[in-house]
Design a protein around this motif. Structure first.
Motif, PDB file in Angstrom:
ATOM      1  N   GLU A   1       0.824  -1.206   0.000  1.00  0.00           N
ATOM      2  CA  GLU A   1       0.000   0.000   0.000  1.00  0.00           C
ATOM      3  C   GLU A   1       0.860   1.258   0.000  1.00  0.00           C
ATOM      4  OE1 GLU A   1      -3.017   2.650  -0.162  1.00  0.00           O
ATOM      5  OE2 GLU A   1      -3.043   0.488  -0.581  1.00  0.00           O
TER       6      GLU A   1
ATOM      7  N   ARG B   1       2.023   1.742  -3.452  1.00  0.00           N
ATOM      8  CA  ARG B   1       0.903   2.125  -4.313  1.00  0.00           C
ATOM      9  C   ARG B   1       0.568   3.610  -4.124  1.00  0.00           C
ATOM     10  NH1 ARG B   1      -2.402  -1.389  -2.421  1.00  0.00           N
ATOM     11  NH2 ARG B   1      -1.652  -3.058  -3.777  1.00  0.00           N
ATOM     12  N   ARG B   2       0.567   4.072  -2.877  1.00  0.00           N
ATOM     13  CA  ARG B   2       0.288   5.496  -2.613  1.00  0.00           C
ATOM     14  C   ARG B   2       1.323   6.385  -3.295  1.00  0.00           C
ATOM     15  NH1 ARG B   2      -0.445   3.867   2.809  1.00  0.00           N
ATOM     16  NH2 ARG B   2       1.592   4.746   3.320  1.00  0.00           N
TER      17      ARG B   2
ATOM     18  N   ASP C   1       0.545   6.351  -7.035  1.00  0.00           N
ATOM     19  CA  ASP C   1      -0.723   6.999  -7.380  1.00  0.00           C
ATOM     20  C   ASP C   1      -0.627   8.519  -7.281  1.00  0.00           C
ATOM     21  OD1 ASP C   1      -1.870   4.563  -7.827  1.00  0.00           O
ATOM     22  OD2 ASP C   1      -2.949   4.460  -5.905  1.00  0.00           O
ATOM     23  N   ARG C   2       0.210   9.018  -6.366  1.00  0.00           N
ATOM     24  CA  ARG C   2       0.350  10.462  -6.187  1.00  0.00           C
ATOM     25  C   ARG C   2       1.442  11.063  -7.064  1.00  0.00           C
ATOM     26  NH1 ARG C   2      -0.079  10.125   0.469  1.00  0.00           N
ATOM     27  NH2 ARG C   2      -2.252   9.413   0.514  1.00  0.00           N
ATOM     28  N   ARG C   3       2.028  10.226  -7.887  1.00  0.00           N
ATOM     29  CA  ARG C   3       3.078  10.667  -8.816  1.00  0.00           C
ATOM     30  C   ARG C   3       4.190  11.436  -8.093  1.00  0.00           C
ATOM     31  NH1 ARG C   3      -1.451  10.127 -11.845  1.00  0.00           N
ATOM     32  NH2 ARG C   3      -1.155   9.358 -13.978  1.00  0.00           N
TER      33      ARG C   3
END
Length: 457
Positions: A61, A64-65, A68-70
């Motif tokens: 996770e 992934r965060r 996802d937040r580039r």
């Protein structure tokens, strides 16, 4: 493709254990699932990497965060909040003034960085470094020359001024320091590399000798470097092995492996503040120890979460719980199979089973196993191979042995392993050893010789 594009010899070695013939579909915790649908219990702990187990959900996770937040991976013109936070968190956990951290990619690189800092601390005026006869500090040219393990059997050129002493022998260290006296009564030793607990040989320094080693370094302004690449982050029942001893501090601490949570390639070395300030903290020297991938964004973000899990889920306590099962269990196996098990040794979730004995047919059979002919330890290695192969074939357990010193069968599970899985391993090892060495060896040789793959496969 491995045979053609990677290494034929690696294929021969991996298939010796049996598990080299299957591909992995997925892995979680202490379990691996092959493409053929087989579930395998992993007691290797990823050779120190998998304290958190395979694919810990919090680690996944965190990565992934980040994606996802580039978030920004790396840029030399901007500060990284992840590097700052990770260094801060580690400083909060370590004792004393172990405050300044640096994050390269591998344990070998971290060890070289630590040695480089120790050398720079003395401004290049000292030229001798001490390491033990069975040390393992990595396989690069520099770290490899500080490695005494037989795994580094070919002696490449390396660092100058290396003096070797028997592991854990304080008097030998004292003698080496005295032999390095300069004409003016000074000392030419700039660093001592030490593994407080040797994960590849299951040996440890005596508590009193570690304190004496610290005093010896203080008296001669020698940088004391502790290599806890394998043993760090809870593996031995304390956050780092040296931390079980109050007020014992290295000048530089090196760690890696499970720092990345089993998903990131990251290592670290943390120096006492005065050491770093003297070595590097001036504008002209500030980039002397930088690397391209230092503090890579996703790696450091992953490490922050990995350290959080170690603390919040109390991984040292988990290791102690595993020890309460493994320790007595392995000792019982030693008593039940004294003809095969010479001794067991370990701490926390890091144990070695020292296999021995065997019929004279081992001398002949060893010649059938590529890479072992002429090896003085081939009998021990062949016994270990036969046990590892049987554990995998008959019980669905993947294990390994250490290439260093007495070549123990290493039992070093993830700290996420369940108690019933530890009990299952102990029962399986007992059943395997109960077959007797002749039968185990015959099964291993039959499988090894009879299952060679065609050259084009």
């Amino acid at each position: 493709m491995y045979r053609k594009y990677v290494s034929r010899s690696q294929v021969n070695l991996m298939t010796s254990f049996g598990f080299g013939r299957e591909l992995v579909e997925s892995a979680e915790g202490a379990r691996i699932r092959t493409r053929g649908g087989r579930e395998v219990l992993d007691v290797t702990g990823g050779v120190g990497v998998l304290n958190h187990g395979h694919n810990h959900p919090r680690i996944l996770e965190a990565r992934r965060r980040f994606a996802d937040r580039r978030r920004m991976e790396v840029h030399k013109a901007f500060f990284s909040p992840y590097v700052a936070a990770l260094s801060h968190n580690i400083a909060e956990l370590l004792p004393g003034d172990l405050n300044i951290s640096y994050f390269p990619n591998s344990g070998a690189e971290a060890n070289e960085g630590a040695v480089k800092m120790a050398y720079k601390y003395h401004g290049g005026r000292r030229n001798t470094i001490l390491r033990s006869d069975i040390s393992f500090h990595g396989k690069t040219l520099g770290a490899g020359s500080l490695t005494g393990s037989s795994e580094n059997s070919f002696r490449f050129p390396g660092l100058p001024g290396i003096v070797v002493h028997p592991y854990g022998d304080l008097e030998a260290v004292r003698a080496a320091v005295e032999a390095a006296r300069t004409p003016d009564g000074g000392c030419d030793v700039y660093a001592i590399m030490a593994e407080p607990f040797s994960a590849s040989s299951m040996r440890c320094w005596a508590e009193s000798d570690l304190y004496e080693l610290r005093r010896l370094c203080d008296a001669n302004d020698i940088m004391l470097i502790f290599d806890e690449v394998y043993t760090g982050w809870g593996k031995t029942g304390s956050l780092f092995y040296f931390m079980r001893y109050p007020d014992l501090l290295p000048d530089i601490l090196v760690y890696s492996k499970s720092l990345g949570g089993g998903k990131a390639s990251i290592a670290g070395y943390t120096a006492r503040e005065r050491v770093f300030r003297k070595a590097y903290d001036r504008l002209s020297d500030v980039i002397l120890h930088s690397t391209t991938y230092y503090g890579f964004g996703e790696e450091t973000a992953t490490a922050i979460e990995a350290v959080n899990i170690v603390v919040e889920d109390d991984y040292p306590a988990r290791a102690r719980q595993i020890e309460r099962i493994l320790g007595p269990g392995l000792q019982n196996i030693h008593k039940r199979h004294p003809d095969v098990v010479g001794r067991v040794s370990g701490v926390g979730a890091l144990w070695g089973v020292f296999l021995s004995g065997g019929p004279k047919v081992l001398d002949l059979a060893a010649r059938l196993a590529p890479g072992f002919s002429g090896d003085p330890q081939f009998r021990t290695k062949l016994i270990a191979l036969s046990v590892i192969a049987d554990l995998y074939r008959e019980h669905g357990i993947v294990s390994y042995y250490s290439p260093n010193a007495d070549n123990p069968l290493v039992v070093a599970p993830t700290l996420a392993i369940e108690p019933e899985d530890v009990e299952y391993f102990l029962d399986s090892l007992d059943r395997t050893l109960a077959k007797g060495l002749p039968r185990l060896l015959a099964g291993f040789v039959r499988e090894k010789v009879g299952s060679r793959w065609p050259a084009g496969s």
